[in-house]
Write a protein that holds these residues in place. Structure first.
Motif, PDB file in Angstrom:
ATOM      1  N   SER A  30       0.847  -1.186   0.000  1.00 29.28           N
ATOM      2  CA  SER A  30       0.000   0.000   0.000  1.00 29.28           C
ATOM      3  C   SER A  30       0.886   1.241   0.000  1.00 29.28           C
ATOM      4  O   SER A  30       1.814   1.346   0.816  1.00 29.28           O
ATOM      5  CB  SER A  30      -0.921   0.015   1.219  1.00 29.28           C
ATOM      6  N   ALA A  31       0.605   2.158  -0.924  1.00 25.05           N
ATOM      7  CA  ALA A  31       1.339   3.419  -1.020  1.00 25.05           C
ATOM      8  C   ALA A  31       0.477   4.529  -0.446  1.00 25.05           C
ATOM      9  O   ALA A  31      -0.675   4.688  -0.842  1.00 25.05           O
ATOM     10  CB  ALA A  31       1.665   3.717  -2.484  1.00 25.05           C
ATOM     11  N   GLY A  32       1.019   5.294   0.498  1.00 20.46           N
ATOM     12  CA  GLY A  32       0.301   6.414   1.085  1.00 20.46           C
ATOM     13  C   GLY A  32       0.737   7.718   0.460  1.00 20.46           C
ATOM     14  O   GLY A  32       1.101   7.760  -0.716  1.00 20.46           O
ATOM     15  N   TYR A  33       0.739   8.775   1.258  1.00 18.47           N
ATOM     16  CA  TYR A  33       1.183  10.054   0.720  1.00 18.47           C
ATOM     17  C   TYR A  33       2.698  10.043   0.548  1.00 18.47           C
ATOM     18  O   TYR A  33       3.203  10.230  -0.545  1.00 18.47           O
ATOM     19  CB  TYR A  33       0.747  11.219   1.617  1.00 18.47           C
ATOM     20  N   GLY A  34       3.427   9.808   1.622  1.00 16.71           N
ATOM     21  CA  GLY A  34       4.885   9.786   1.565  1.00 16.71           C
ATOM     22  C   GLY A  34       5.469   8.572   2.251  1.00 16.71           C
ATOM     23  O   GLY A  34       6.633   8.570   2.633  1.00 16.71           O
ATOM     24  N   HIS A  35       4.660   7.536   2.429  1.00 20.93           N
ATOM     25  CA  HIS A  35       5.174   6.305   3.035  1.00 20.93           C
ATOM     26  C   HIS A  35       4.529   5.096   2.375  1.00 20.93           C
ATOM     27  O   HIS A  35       3.571   5.232   1.611  1.00 20.93           O
ATOM     28  CB  HIS A  35       4.957   6.294   4.549  1.00 20.93           C
ATOM     29  N   ALA A  36       5.082   3.929   2.670  1.00 23.93           N
ATOM     30  CA  ALA A  36       4.579   2.698   2.070  1.00 23.93           C
ATOM     31  C   ALA A  36       4.578   1.581   3.101  1.00 23.93           C
ATOM     32  O   ALA A  36       5.329   1.614   4.079  1.00 23.93           O
ATOM     33  CB  ALA A  36       5.450   2.312   0.880  1.00 23.93           C
ATOM     34  N   LEU A  37       3.707   0.596   2.846  1.00 24.75           N
ATOM     35  CA  LEU A  37       3.572  -0.568   3.722  1.00 24.75           C
ATOM     36  C   LEU A  37       3.589  -1.830   2.882  1.00 24.75           C
ATOM     37  O   LEU A  37       3.154  -1.817   1.729  1.00 24.75           O
ATOM     38  CB  LEU A  37       2.245  -0.509   4.488  1.00 24.75           C
ATOM     39  N   ALA A  38       4.054  -2.919   3.487  1.00 25.10           N
ATOM     40  CA  ALA A  38       4.023  -4.221   2.830  1.00 25.10           C
ATOM     41  C   ALA A  38       3.730  -5.284   3.882  1.00 25.10           C
ATOM     42  O   ALA A  38       4.164  -5.164   5.028  1.00 25.10           O
ATOM     43  CB  ALA A  38       5.361  -4.518   2.157  1.00 25.10           C
ATOM     44  N   ILE A  39       2.989  -6.304   3.473  1.00 21.73           N
ATOM     45  CA  ILE A  39       2.742  -7.464   4.335  1.00 21.73           C
ATOM     46  C   ILE A  39       3.478  -8.646   3.721  1.00 21.73           C
ATOM     47  O   ILE A  39       3.413  -8.864   2.503  1.00 21.73           O
ATOM     48  CB  ILE A  39       1.242  -7.826   4.408  1.00 21.73           C
ATOM     49  N   THR A  40       4.160  -9.420   4.567  1.00 20.09           N
ATOM     50  CA  THR A  40       4.833 -10.621   4.095  1.00 20.09           C
ATOM     51  C   THR A  40       3.969 -11.846   4.392  1.00 20.09           C
ATOM     52  O   THR A  40       3.009 -11.769   5.177  1.00 20.09           O
ATOM     53  CB  THR A  40       6.225 -10.763   4.739  1.00 20.09           C
ATOM     54  N   ALA A  41       4.301 -12.971   3.779  1.00 21.02           N
ATOM     55  CA  ALA A  41       3.503 -14.193   3.895  1.00 21.02           C
ATOM     56  C   ALA A  41       3.347 -14.664   5.336  1.00 21.02           C
ATOM     57  O   ALA A  41       2.361 -15.322   5.672  1.00 21.02           O
ATOM     58  CB  ALA A  41       4.115 -15.297   3.043  1.00 21.02           C
ATOM     59  N   ASP A  42       4.281 -14.308   6.208  1.00 23.73           N
ATOM     60  CA  ASP A  42       4.181 -14.699   7.620  1.00 23.73           C
ATOM     61  C   ASP A  42       3.321 -13.739   8.438  1.00 23.73           C
ATOM     62  O   ASP A  42       3.209 -13.877   9.651  1.00 23.73           O
ATOM     63  CB  ASP A  42       5.573 -14.832   8.243  1.00 23.73           C
ATOM     64  N   GLY A  43       2.706 -12.749   7.785  1.00 24.72           N
ATOM     65  CA  GLY A  43       1.821 -11.811   8.464  1.00 24.72           C
ATOM     66  C   GLY A  43       2.514 -10.605   9.065  1.00 24.72           C
ATOM     67  O   GLY A  43       1.879  -9.786   9.728  1.00 24.72           O
ATOM     68  N   ALA A  44       3.821 -10.455   8.833  1.00 30.27           N
ATOM     69  CA  ALA A  44       4.563  -9.298   9.345  1.00 30.27           C
ATOM     70  C   ALA A  44       4.294  -8.087   8.454  1.00 30.27           C
ATOM     71  O   ALA A  44       3.997  -8.224   7.270  1.00 30.27           O
ATOM     72  CB  ALA A  44       6.058  -9.597   9.381  1.00 30.27           C
ATOM     73  N   VAL A  45       4.413  -6.895   9.048  1.00 34.20           N
ATOM     74  CA  VAL A  45       4.224  -5.648   8.301  1.00 34.20           C
ATOM     75  C   VAL A  45       5.540  -4.882   8.288  1.00 34.20           C
ATOM     76  O   VAL A  45       6.199  -4.750   9.323  1.00 34.20           O
ATOM     77  CB  VAL A  45       3.113  -4.769   8.917  1.00 34.20           C
ATOM     78  N   TRP A  46       5.880  -4.385   7.134  1.00 34.56           N
ATOM     79  CA  TRP A  46       7.076  -3.580   6.922  1.00 34.56           C
ATOM     80  C   TRP A  46       6.636  -2.185   6.480  1.00 34.56           C
ATOM     81  O   TRP A  46       5.651  -2.034   5.776  1.00 34.56           O
ATOM     82  CB  TRP A  46       7.944  -4.213   5.837  1.00 34.56           C
ATOM     83  N   SER A  47       7.377  -1.159   6.908  1.00 37.33           N
ATOM     84  CA  SER A  47       7.039   0.213   6.525  1.00 37.33           C
ATOM     85  C   SER A  47       8.303   0.985   6.190  1.00 37.33           C
ATOM     86  O   SER A  47       9.396   0.646   6.652  1.00 37.33           O
ATOM     87  CB  SER A  47       6.271   0.911   7.656  1.00 37.33           C
TER      88      SER A  47
END
Length: 192
Positions: A134-151
């Motif tokens: 997911s792309a926001g205004y000036g940041h981004a997020l990602a979910i990995t297969a193990d359910g972790a979130v990266w930003s």
């Protein structure tokens, strides 16, 4: 007969994107001034404003009609997100994340890169099987297969979830969500 005219700059009612007629579009996203779409065969198209390279065609020219992003022609794109500040993210079938466009706040995830006019793989997520972005205004997020979130990107309002307001130029796992299986994310303006 009404006078002939070129493509309209705005529409007041839903209208089919004729340039994609005959293609099965499986995902689409709209940023502030650009749009991206993914077809069932994994191709990705973009159109709209290109001032920051967010269209991924190697230049900053606008496109009035959807155009294939040739730089990703060898990849099977499965998801896409368009950031509000002029950047784009693509997720490929192998779980890789690609980014391009404006990166002034680190939202591209490539370190101190201020802009990219062509898609580039986010190496900070190498070895991770990403399943959503997911792309926001000036940041981004990602979910990995193990359910972790990266930003990564701008954290002026704490939207990265790392407990502070320090921007991250590369993806970082959100430790506060450790042990939880996250299934969806959405990056907004100053929040997630």
């Amino acid at each position: 007969a009404p006078p002939a005219r070129g493509p309209r700059l705005s529409e007041r009612r839903p209208r089919r994107v004729e340039a994609l007629a005959g293609r099965s579009v499986v995902a689409a996203a709209a940023g502030l001034s650009h749009s991206v779409a993914v077809t069932a065969d994994g191709a990705i198209f973009s159109w709209g404003g290109g001032k920051f390279g967010q269209l991924g065609h190697g230049d900053e020219e606008p496109r009035l009609l959807p155009e294939l992003i040739e730089a990703l022609a060898g990849e099977r794109v499965v998801a896409v997100s368009a950031g509000q500040s002029g950047f784009s993210l693509a997720l490929t079938a192998d779980g890789a994340v690609w980014s391009w466009g404006l990166g002034a706040s680190g939202q591209l995830g490539h370190g101190p890169v201020t802009a990219l006019a062509l898609p580039k793989r986010v190496e900070g997520l190498a070895g991770q099987l990403v399943i959503a972005v997911s792309a926001g205004y000036g940041h981004a997020l990602a979910i990995t297969a193990d359910g972790a979130v990266w930003s990564w990107g701008d954290a002026v309002a704490g939207q990265l979830g790392h407990g502070g307001m320090e921007s991250r130029l590369q993806p970082s796992k959100i430790e506060a969500l450790e042990g939880r299986r996250v299934v969806a994310v959405s990056a907004g303006g100053g929040h997630s």
